[in-house]
Enzyme design. Structure first.
Site, PDB file in Angstrom:
ATOM      1  N   GLY A 155      -2.594  -2.198  -7.316  1.00  9.80           N
ATOM      2  CA  GLY A 155      -1.141  -2.912  -6.940  1.00  9.80           C
ATOM      3  C   GLY A 155      -1.544  -4.071  -7.848  1.00  9.80           C
ATOM      4  O   GLY A 155      -3.515  -5.139  -8.564  1.00  9.80           O
ATOM      5  N   SER A 163       0.612  -8.899   1.531  1.00  6.39           N
ATOM      6  CA  SER A 163      -1.136  -9.178   1.402  1.00  6.39           C
ATOM      7  C   SER A 163      -1.338  -8.601   3.136  1.00  6.39           C
ATOM      8  O   SER A 163      -0.929  -9.277   3.568  1.00  6.39           O
ATOM      9  CB  SER A 163      -1.343 -10.505   0.982  1.00  6.39           C
ATOM     10  OG  SER A 163      -2.431 -11.320   1.290  1.00  6.39           O
ATOM     11  N   GLN A 197     -17.830  -7.085  -0.765  1.00 11.82           N
ATOM     12  CA  GLN A 197     -16.875  -7.769  -1.478  1.00 11.82           C
ATOM     13  C   GLN A 197     -16.314  -9.265  -0.529  1.00 11.82           C
ATOM     14  O   GLN A 197     -15.896  -9.931  -1.501  1.00 11.82           O
ATOM     15  CB  GLN A 197     -15.876  -7.211  -2.743  1.00 11.82           C
ATOM     16  CG  GLN A 197     -14.624  -6.519  -0.968  1.00 11.82           C
ATOM     17  CD  GLN A 197     -14.165  -5.630  -2.008  1.00 11.82           C
ATOM     18  OE1 GLN A 197     -14.286  -4.814  -2.013  1.00 11.82           O
ATOM     19  NE2 GLN A 197     -12.824  -5.968  -2.113  1.00 11.82           N
ATOM     20  N   HIS A 230       1.032  -1.025  -0.177  1.00  9.68           N
ATOM     21  CA  HIS A 230       0.540   0.456   0.091  1.00  9.68           C
ATOM     22  C   HIS A 230       0.392   1.489   0.098  1.00  9.68           C
ATOM     23  O   HIS A 230       0.552   2.247  -0.395  1.00  9.68           O
ATOM     24  CB  HIS A 230      -1.319  -0.214   1.188  1.00  9.68           C
ATOM     25  CG  HIS A 230      -1.768  -1.229   1.176  1.00  9.68           C
ATOM     26  ND1 HIS A 230      -1.794  -1.876   2.463  1.00  9.68           N
ATOM     27  CD2 HIS A 230      -3.033  -1.417   0.631  1.00  9.68           C
ATOM     28  CE1 HIS A 230      -2.853  -2.780   2.737  1.00  9.68           C
ATOM     29  NE2 HIS A 230      -3.410  -2.654   1.187  1.00  9.68           N
ATOM     30  N   ASP A 266      -2.834  -7.938  -7.516  1.00 10.62           N
ATOM     31  CA  ASP A 266      -4.435  -9.002  -7.159  1.00 10.62           C
ATOM     32  C   ASP A 266      -4.903  -8.041  -9.393  1.00 10.62           C
ATOM     33  O   ASP A 266      -5.802  -7.152  -9.288  1.00 10.62           O
ATOM     34  CB  ASP A 266      -5.711  -7.489  -6.430  1.00 10.62           C
ATOM     35  CG  ASP A 266      -5.202  -7.672  -5.574  1.00 10.62           C
ATOM     36  OD1 ASP A 266      -5.900  -9.108  -4.724  1.00 10.62           O
ATOM     37  OD2 ASP A 266      -4.741  -7.021  -4.621  1.00 10.62           O
TER      38      ASP A 266
HETATM   39  O1  PAF Z   1      -7.953  -3.951  -3.238  1.00 11.90           O
HETATM   40  C1  PAF Z   1      -8.175  -3.734  -2.239  1.00 11.90           C
HETATM   41  O2  PAF Z   1      -7.871  -3.801  -0.981  1.00 11.90           O
HETATM   42  C2  PAF Z   1      -9.840  -3.572  -2.462  1.00 11.90           C
HETATM   43  O3  PAF Z   1     -10.292  -4.074  -3.254  1.00 11.90           O
HETATM   44  C3  PAF Z   1     -10.500  -1.610  -2.962  1.00 11.90           C
HETATM   45  C4  PAF Z   1      -9.895  -2.033  -4.184  1.00 11.90           C
HETATM   46  C5  PAF Z   1     -10.464  -1.115  -1.676  1.00 11.90           C
HETATM   47  C6  PAF Z   1     -12.139  -2.281  -2.548  1.00 11.90           C
HETATM   48  O4  PAF Z   1     -13.023  -2.631  -1.489  1.00 11.90           O
END
Ligand code: PAF
Length: 283
Positions: free
Chosen positions: A147, A185, A61, A37, A150
């Site tokens: 990133g 991760s 999600q 991040h 993913d």
């Molecule tokens: O990659 C992530 O952390 C999440 O899928 C995101 C893009 C913040 C959406 O909730």
């Protein structure tokens, strides 16, 4: 650095910057920030006048049996890291604000979600596309950074931005790895000390497959079998998928003639790990 919890305040903040002709780079996250991040944030700071980070664990999600309630959260520590990187604002909306009662509009793509991770996580990309659309409308960035770990998520966002005419430059940032090669991760936190060395197998497997491709192997079936054999050498590891596919459409590629994506997901105990690499024959 401003910590902004309300949607109205976030939009007002962005609008003020836009009126002053200032550019905004945006890094959406679910918190529990790691060096991956931080790399996205630093890249964002290079590209724009202001960096905005969002921290929101998006319930839409996660599937019903997934780790929404136990997903690691560390807000105070995250805010400190954002401050150190020099973010102008961190947006921390509540679930009630993002999904108020009566919410019923979701964003779904027709094809990209039905490959790779989408096969075992059917709710995932609908949830990601929905929350990212909302965040883009609220934060109104010029750039958004994601990133490449993913990879499918990045492909989905790129498609979404093109299809729905968002005026946002989507920037993919290469995978950040631990010194031994494990892709960073937030979920690596779940790995026990015994599992941690086994998690390295994904990276090692990608190296082997890339070597085979560079040495001239063109049969994707053989490469997949080899990858699955390598991953099966750890008893606690269960392969979700190994795919050799087109990096744009994510459709499987049976014979390798150019660049392909090799992507994989495994369960190591109760932890799901993913990794990928774009590779091609030596030219
Ligand atoms: O990659 C992530 O952390 C999440 O899928 C995101 C893009 C913040 C959406 O909730």
């Amino acid at each position: 650095m401003k910590v902004i919890a309300s949607i109205q305040d976030m939009t007002r903040f962005s609008q003020t910057l836009r009126i002053q002709n200032q550019t905004i780079a945006f890094v959406p996250t679910m918190g529990f920030l790691h060096d991956g991040h931080l790399t996205l944030m630093k890249e964002g700071k290079k590209r724009a006048d202001h960096l905005v980070v969002s921290i929101f664990v998006n319930p839409a999600q996660f599937g019903p049996t997934e780790d929404f309630s136990t997903y690691p959260r560390a807000l105070a520590q995250d805010l400190e890291q954002c401050r150190q990187v020099g973010a102008s604002a961190v947006f921390t909306p509540s679930e009630a604000q993002m999904y108020p009662s009566g919410f019923e509009t979701y964003v779904g793509l027709e094809k990209l979600p039905f490959h790779l991770c989408g096969l075992s996580r059917p709710a995932f990309f609908r949830g990601v596309a929905t929350v990212v659309t909302k965040l883009f409308n609220i934060v109104r960035p010029h750039y958004a950074l994601f990133g490449e770990k993913d990879f499918q998520q990045l492909a989905v966002i790129q498609r979404l931005v093109r299809d729905l005419n968002f005026d946002i430059d989507i920037v993919g940032v290469p995978i950040v790895r631990e010194p031994d090669g494990l892709a960073m991760s937030s979920r690596n936190k779940y790995l026990s000390p015994d599992q941690r060395p086994c998690a390295l197998l994904l990276h090692q497997c990608l190296e082997t497959i890339e070597k085979m491709v560079r040495q001239g192997e063109t049969d994707a079936g053989k490469l997949q079998d080899q990858a699955e054999k390598i991953l099966a050498s750890v008893p606690d590891m269960r392969v979700d998928y190994v795919s050799i596919c087109d990096p744009e459409t994510l459709e499987p590629v049976p014979v390798i003639a150019g660049k392909v994506l090799c992507a994989m997901a495994v369960w190591l105990g109760k932890t799901r790990l993913i990794d990928n690499r774009v590779m091609g024959p030596r030219t």
